[in-house]
Design an enzyme around this catalytic site. Structure first.
Site, PDB file in Angstrom:
ATOM      1  N   ASN A   1       2.088  -3.240  -2.172  1.00  0.00           N
ATOM      2  CA  ASN A   1       1.308  -3.577  -3.017  1.00  0.00           C
ATOM      3  C   ASN A   1       2.240  -3.324  -4.529  1.00  0.00           C
ATOM      4  OD1 ASN A   1      -0.554  -4.361  -4.966  1.00  0.00           O
ATOM      5  ND2 ASN A   1      -1.679  -2.345  -4.824  1.00  0.00           N
ATOM      6  N   TRP A   2       2.760  -4.564  -5.070  1.00  0.00           N
ATOM      7  CA  TRP A   2       3.511  -4.126  -6.228  1.00  0.00           C
ATOM      8  C   TRP A   2       2.685  -3.647  -7.628  1.00  0.00           C
ATOM      9  CZ3 TRP A   2       7.491  -9.240  -5.660  1.00  0.00           C
ATOM     10  CH2 TRP A   2       7.916  -9.009  -4.540  1.00  0.00           C
ATOM     11  N   LYS A   3       1.586  -4.012  -7.489  1.00  0.00           N
ATOM     12  CA  LYS A   3       0.368  -3.821  -8.677  1.00  0.00           C
ATOM     13  C   LYS A   3       1.348  -4.472  -9.791  1.00  0.00           C
ATOM     14  CE  LYS A   3      -0.518   0.704  -6.697  1.00  0.00           C
ATOM     15  NZ  LYS A   3      -0.804   2.008  -6.976  1.00  0.00           N
TER      16      LYS A   3
ATOM     17  N   HIS B   1      -9.566  -2.239  -4.024  1.00  0.00           N
ATOM     18  CA  HIS B   1      -8.592  -1.338  -4.521  1.00  0.00           C
ATOM     19  C   HIS B   1      -9.076  -0.099  -5.404  1.00  0.00           C
ATOM     20  CE1 HIS B   1      -4.869   0.807  -5.780  1.00  0.00           C
ATOM     21  NE2 HIS B   1      -4.411   0.235  -4.636  1.00  0.00           N
TER      22      HIS B   1
ATOM     23  N   GLU C   1      -8.210   1.147  -8.029  1.00  0.00           N
ATOM     24  CA  GLU C   1      -7.859   0.772  -9.401  1.00  0.00           C
ATOM     25  C   GLU C   1      -8.673  -0.181  -9.802  1.00  0.00           C
ATOM     26  OE1 GLU C   1      -3.067   2.025  -8.904  1.00  0.00           O
ATOM     27  OE2 GLU C   1      -3.555  -0.152  -8.861  1.00  0.00           O
TER      28      GLU C   1
ATOM     29  N   GLU D   1      -7.102   4.839   1.552  1.00  0.00           N
ATOM     30  CA  GLU D   1      -6.447   5.401   0.566  1.00  0.00           C
ATOM     31  C   GLU D   1      -6.943   6.535  -0.108  1.00  0.00           C
ATOM     32  OE1 GLU D   1      -3.521   2.275  -1.254  1.00  0.00           O
ATOM     33  OE2 GLU D   1      -5.163   1.854  -1.692  1.00  0.00           O
TER      34      GLU D   1
ATOM     35  N   GLY E   1      -0.294   7.431  -6.356  1.00  0.00           N
ATOM     36  CA  GLY E   1       0.618   7.336  -7.279  1.00  0.00           C
ATOM     37  C   GLY E   1       0.874   8.777  -7.896  1.00  0.00           C
TER      38      GLY E   1
ATOM     39  N   SER F   1       0.678   7.264  -1.482  1.00  0.00           N
ATOM     40  CA  SER F   1       2.465   7.925  -1.720  1.00  0.00           C
ATOM     41  C   SER F   1       3.066   7.823  -0.189  1.00  0.00           C
ATOM     42  CB  SER F   1       2.169   9.270  -2.276  1.00  0.00           C
ATOM     43  OG  SER F   1       1.582   9.552  -3.555  1.00  0.00           O
TER      44      SER F   1
ATOM     45  N   GLY G   1       2.536   1.528  -2.184  1.00  0.00           N
ATOM     46  CA  GLY G   1       2.574   1.068  -3.627  1.00  0.00           C
ATOM     47  C   GLY G   1       3.784   1.523  -4.236  1.00  0.00           C
ATOM     48  N   GLY G   2       4.144   2.430  -4.946  1.00  0.00           N
ATOM     49  CA  GLY G   2       5.421   2.418  -5.686  1.00  0.00           C
ATOM     50  C   GLY G   2       6.732   2.221  -4.894  1.00  0.00           C
TER      51      GLY G   2
END
Length: 256
Positions: free
Chosen positions: A11-13, A101, A103, A171, A177, A217, A238-239
């Site tokens: 997931n590149w956000k 999600h 966010e 999650e 993050g 993470s 994610g990151g």
């Protein structure tokens, strides 16, 4: 686990324009072998603006990577400025769509009803939802992790006949993050709880088939240990997914 193909999705956000997206996918693909795609489904989930470019690359180079979208609207069309429909995503060969999600829930005010509307629209369009569930640190410290996750699952899957047709991403919000990660044992325990809840909702056979990802993470250093656990069927990354080397290592977790 043998009958559940792991899904590793990045997931590149809100990162990377369409040119950077092409470069990243090419770099990840360079590091992967056919065996990696045979052992796991590998998907990238770019911003909307990069979907067409990535689709063209995947089809043109015949890459077996799958394409996902970060969100959608539940209506087929209409006066919804800034929104994207499931039909639009389907025309771009999108396979997976994130629903709920943390966010989206926390920053955009999406409640369980909205998440369920989106999930059902994704399924009606023939795509596969990835339903995200997870507790905050406050909820975890209060001992409410299981009740929160169970509530999100019941509401998100309301009206779904076969929960195994949905991918579940557990999650823990406190691990997204932040650099903090649930231990593999803790993650497996909660993913097992997700599976038990699916059994209550759809029966033991559905629970045995449903894929439960872990997200929060996920990094090259912990991916193999996490995905070796009984109830974890891949990762929602994610990151680390916007770093080609890191994401490729995670996709090759079985080589460790």
């Amino acid at each position: 686990m043998a009958d559940r193909t792991p899904l590793i999705a990045g997931n590149w956000k809100m990162h990377l324009d369409h040119l950077e997206a092409i470069q990243l996918v090419q770099s990840v693909a360079y590091h992967l072998d056919p065996e990696d795609y045979e052992r796991s489904e590998i998907a990238v989930i770019p911003p909307f603006t990069a979907l067409r470019s990535v689709q063209t690359l995947l089809e043109g180079d015949k890459l077996p990577m799958l394409l996902g979208a970060q969100d959608c609207h539940w209506e087929e069309q209409g006066a919804f400025t800034g929104a994207v429909s499931v039909g639009m995503l389907k025309r771009l060969a999108v396979r997976y769509v994130l629903c709920g999600h943390s966010e989206r829930r926390a920053l955009f005010g999406e409640d369980d009803e909205i998440v369920n509307k989106k999930l059902r629209a994704v399924m009606a369009g023939g795509l596969t939802p990835i339903l995200c569930v997870g507790e905050t640190l406050e909820q975890r410290d209060a001992g409410d992790a299981e009740s929160v996750v169970a509530s999100q699952l019941r509401a998100g899957l309301d009206g779904v006949d076969d929960p195994a047709s949905v991918v579940i991403a557990y999650e823990p919000v406190w691990a997204i993050g932040t650099g903090r990660t649930a231990t593999p044992d803790d993650a497996d325990t909660m993913c097992g709880f997700v599976r038990d809840t699916i059994s209550d909702l759809g029966g033991a056979e559905s629970a045995a088939r449903v894929r439960v990802q872990y997200g929060g993470s996920v990094k090259p250093g912990n991916a193999a240990d996490l995905m070796a656990r009984e109830h974890i069927d891949g990762a929602l990354v994610g990151g680390a997914s916007i770093n080609a080397d890191d994401f490729a290592i995670i996709c090759r977790h079985h080589r460790s």
